[in-house]
Design an enzyme around this catalytic site. Structure first.
Site, PDB file in Angstrom:
ATOM      1  N   HIS A 196      46.389 -32.700  76.055  1.00 15.67           N
ATOM      2  CA  HIS A 196      47.010 -32.536  74.736  1.00 15.67           C
ATOM      3  C   HIS A 196      46.570 -31.193  74.178  1.00 15.67           C
ATOM      4  O   HIS A 196      45.387 -30.853  74.198  1.00 15.67           O
ATOM      5  CB  HIS A 196      46.591 -33.658  73.791  1.00 15.67           C
ATOM      6  CG  HIS A 196      47.035 -33.449  72.384  1.00 15.67           C
ATOM      7  ND1 HIS A 196      48.358 -33.253  72.046  1.00 15.67           N
ATOM      8  CD2 HIS A 196      46.343 -33.376  71.210  1.00 15.67           C
ATOM      9  CE1 HIS A 196      48.464 -33.090  70.739  1.00 15.67           C
ATOM     10  NE2 HIS A 196      47.247 -33.143  70.214  1.00 15.67           N
TER      11      HIS A 196
ATOM     12  N   GLU B 161      42.436 -38.964  68.957  1.00 22.48           N
ATOM     13  CA  GLU B 161      43.750 -39.102  69.584  1.00 22.48           C
ATOM     14  C   GLU B 161      43.686 -39.526  71.050  1.00 22.48           C
ATOM     15  O   GLU B 161      44.573 -39.219  71.830  1.00 22.48           O
ATOM     16  CB  GLU B 161      44.526 -37.794  69.464  1.00 22.48           C
ATOM     17  CG  GLU B 161      44.878 -37.436  68.035  1.00 22.48           C
ATOM     18  CD  GLU B 161      45.857 -36.294  67.954  1.00 22.48           C
ATOM     19  OE1 GLU B 161      47.022 -36.552  67.587  1.00 22.48           O
ATOM     20  OE2 GLU B 161      45.475 -35.145  68.273  1.00 22.48           O
TER      21      GLU B 161
ATOM     22  N   HIS C 156      53.043 -30.312  65.769  1.00 21.79           N
ATOM     23  CA  HIS C 156      51.709 -30.664  66.262  1.00 21.79           C
ATOM     24  C   HIS C 156      51.342 -29.906  67.537  1.00 21.79           C
ATOM     25  O   HIS C 156      50.366 -29.187  67.591  1.00 21.79           O
ATOM     26  CB  HIS C 156      51.655 -32.179  66.495  1.00 21.79           C
ATOM     27  CG  HIS C 156      50.297 -32.723  66.776  1.00 21.79           C
ATOM     28  ND1 HIS C 156      49.957 -34.025  66.523  1.00 21.79           N
ATOM     29  CD2 HIS C 156      49.184 -32.157  67.308  1.00 21.79           C
ATOM     30  CE1 HIS C 156      48.697 -34.241  66.872  1.00 21.79           C
ATOM     31  NE2 HIS C 156      48.204 -33.114  67.352  1.00 21.79           N
TER      32      HIS C 156
END
Length: 266
Positions: free
Chosen positions: A104, A85, A183
């Site tokens: 993230h 990612e 997520h």
């Protein structure tokens, strides 16, 4: 600026990056998954993050990979495997020249606010950077027919769609945090310390808000509405965390340095 100064600056930033990864793990913002990155201080078209390992195990400059912002491809084609990612990071750097660090996370305290329809809002002064509301990005609306629909931001077009959530079309992020449906979250900031602070206090704010909502529900409608920070209070509190960020940072550094789990050989 001479080459020695540049080398020293990059070495210091690398050590700070490794420490930042350890701090995020220590505070349960990341576990085996999640990642921190920083824009290269002298080559704005590049950014750095670790190879494909858990953040808490990053220990030396050899664990870092340098990537091009334009496509998230490694500068050295022989580099170790990177995170799937990394386009989350490259697209934030591409869209917002002022952004110098990105995180993230799959914080379990935050995920409920990505799927419940309940807006995540600043509940206390350390969460002022959340503004009057945090946008939720739904990857399901960004998939193209040939995408693997595993919720991961695997490519440029998905990363670009997520990055756009931080603003209303300009090249300056309006939001510090964007939630990702089912997520987690992504955080942007002007430096590593501020990015780490925002990630940690987003998680703390989510926990406080959940407690407040649960407490209010237990007492029924007789209680008052939850009083979130106003727009003015949020702006002032954001400035406060900017000038005071070194205070918690120095404490967090001491915490991870005192732990036998983490190694920082940078």
């Amino acid at each position: 600026m001479d080459a020695n100064h540049e080398k020293t600056t990059l070495e210091q930033l690398t050590r700070k990056f490794i420490t930042g990864c350890h701090i995020l793990h220590y505070h349960n913002v990341v576990d085996a998954y999640g990642h921190l990155s920083f824009r290269h201080p002298f080559k704005s078209d590049r950014f750095c993050m670790s190879r494909y390992i858990a953040p808490g195990t990053i220990s030396s400059p050899n664990d870092l990979i340098e990537y091009y912002v334009k496509d998230a491809e490694p500068v050295d084609p022989n580099s170790s495997k990177g995170y799937s990612e990394r386009c989350i990071h490259s697209e934030c750097y591409k869209r917002y020249p002022s952004v110098q660090s990105v995180i993230h996370s799959h914080s379990e305290a935050v995920v409920p606010y990505t799927i419940s329809g309940v807006p995540l809002r600043p509940c206390f002064h350390m969460g002022g950077f959340l503004g009057t509301g945090v946008p939720v990005w739904d990857i399901g609306e960004a998939y193209q027919p040939d995408d693997i629909k595993d919720m991961l931001v695997r490519n440029v077009h998905l990363g670009s769609s997520l990055a756009a959530t931080f603003s209303d079309g300009g090249d300056v992020p309006k939001h510090a945090v964007a939630l990702m449906r089912g997520h987690g979250l992504t955080v942007v900031a002007d430096n590593i310390e501020e990015c780490v602070l925002r990630a940690i206090y987003t998680q703390k704010n989510a926990a406080i808000q959940t407690t407040a909502l649960t407490t209010r529900a237990a007492y029924g409608k007789a209680t008052q509405e939850i009083k979130y920070l106003s727009e003015e209070e949020s702006a002032a509190a954001t400035n406060m965390t900017k000038w005071s960020a070194q205070r918690p940072w120095k404490l967090w550094v001491r915490e991870v340095e005192a732990s036998n789990l983490y190694v920082n050989a940078a």
